[in-house]
Design an enzyme around this catalytic site. Structure first.
Site: not given
Length: 441
Positions: A35, A79, A281, A286, A330
């Protein structure tokens, strides 16, 4: 002026490609989602792990494309909205978790189901792996929808009751009731009195909690849930906060992202004749970036790369199985850049900021001792720091890679909603547009 025409051509090309697929040309699919991990993250991980001339597992993947992160009402994404685009094939409001804000969402295939839900309905085995808690959207959106992504307890119930064959994650406190101390030593937060872990066992799931139990699983296990930490397997705080609390970036007792992914593949891929779909993930890439913790970010990035290596090993050992791997984030969390001084040695100390005023991190936090690369081809190791553009998820330099069965479908430039389209063609043998048209016949 030419943009609408370009979209028409791309869509027509995709439709024509999809029409060439037949039922025996379907395959299994794996989505590794580190992420918020953009090109700057990967470049930094390469320096630290294998040096500037080395090759990460990520570097060996066959295809690479620029990735467009924007949503229907924002130039960036969140997210949960990013995951929704991946799971449903449509751009949505930035505050969306398996819906379009608070409205039910119909996927690009014409069905009110995520691609994973549709795969389950078709008899494809499915699983999710997350280094974070069960409600993290990068995996959760594939199994559940909500108009409030932070209402973790209802989300946890929906995911636990989704019917997925395999769920590996953290977040025990969202699964057990207030007054109950969990296997990981913290009290539950559910106020409905339900113990979702006991309920899962009643539905035939094997429920595990430790690395040892993970490694002991029989690959023929049909239904399994692994909950490996009370909340997350990482401690996503600033460096000074972790140091004061005596915490490492990751819980050393919890299985790593690569370990969870490896066992998930053994279970989901145990029958070579049956398709599967795995979404995994690494959330720490992130969360540490959002806390501008460079060491945590790099720890997470290297963990993500080791999981990629585990997937490629699986694909190599099951060469007769048609399997597609896609790796992509993303957005670009924090947009980290490598700050590399010239001609500095082992005693060099980083300044706290770059000339432009950006926060500059080493392994102990802002300023101080730098990171050092692994040696290059000439045997030289170099100091470097990580400078942060921001602490949020923005456009940056998001990229996607693909490897294996039909990886050429990635192309060189992909929209966030295009991830869905590629997986759909691999899993079902047609484009989602063709699937939608058949629903109307």
């Amino acid at each position: 002026m030419n943009f609408p025409r370009l979209i028409t051509v791309v869509s027509l090309s995709t439709l024509l490609l999809g029409s060439l697929f037949s039922a025996d040309e379907t395959g299994s699919a794996i989505f590794i989602h580190p992420d918020g991990m953009g090109l700057g993250h990967w470049n930094a991980a390469r320096l630290l792990e294998v040096g500037p001339d080395g090759m990460l597992n990520w570097d060996t993947l066959e295809q690479l494309a620029a990735y467009r992160v924007h949503q229907k009402n924002w130039l960036s994404t969140t997210s949960h909205a990013g995951a929704t685009a991946h799971a449903y094939g449509k751009k949505v409001h930035h505050n969306s978790y398996g819906m379009d804000q608070d409205k039910p969402l119909t996927a690009l295939s014409g069905k009110p189901l995520s691609i994973m839900q549709e795969a389950m309905a078709s008899g494809i085995r499915v699983g999710v792996v997350n280094s974070g808690h069960i409600g993290e959207p990068g995996t959760g959106v594939f199994l559940a929808s909500t108009d409030n992504r932070y209402d973790f307890r209802p989300l946890a119930r929906k995911i636990m009751e989704s019917g997925a064959d395999l769920i590996f994650c953290a977040g025990e406190i969202y699964l057990i009731p207030v007054g109950t101390i969990g296997k990981h030593g913290r009290e539950g937060t559910r106020e409905d009195g339900r113990n979702l872990l006991e309920e899962a066992e009643g539905r035939g799931y094997t429920v595990i909690f430790t690395r040892e139990e993970l490694f002991a699983l029989d690959p023929k296990t049909e239904k399994v849930i692994g909950i490996f930490a009370a909340e997350n397997t990482y401690n996503d705080k600033k460096e000074n906060v972790l140091k004061k609390a005596g915490l490492e970036t990751y819980d050393p007792e919890a299985p790593t992202f690569a370990e969870m992914t490896t066992v998930a593949l053994k279970i989901l891929g145990s029958d070579p004749q049956r398709q599967f779909f795995l979404v995994a993930e690494e959330e720490g890439t992130d969360n540490f970036s959002n806390n501008t913790n460079a060491k945590g970010m790099l720890d997470a990035a290297i963990r993500a790369d080791k999981a990629i290596g585990a997937v490629v090993d699986f694909m190599n050992t099951q060469a007769d199985r048609k399997t597609l791997l896609i790796v992509g984030a993303d957005s670009d969390a924090g947009s980290p850049s490598i700050w590399a001084p010239r001609g500095k040695g082992e005693d060099y100390q980083l300044p706290k900021k770059t000339n432009s005023g950006a926060e500059l991190d080493g392994p102990e936090g802002t300023g101080g001792t730098p990171f050092f690369s692994k040696p290059d081809q000439f045997g030289n190791a170099y100091p470097f720091g990580i400078s942060w553009a921001n602490a949020n998820d923005y456009q940056g330099s998001a990229i996607t890679r693909a490897h294996g069965f039909n990886s050429q479908l990635l192309g060189t430039n992909i929209d966030n909603s295009g991830i869905y389209r590629i997986f759909y063609e691999v899993l079902f043998g047609v484009t989602p547009e063709i699937a939608a048209s058949k629903l109307q016949e």
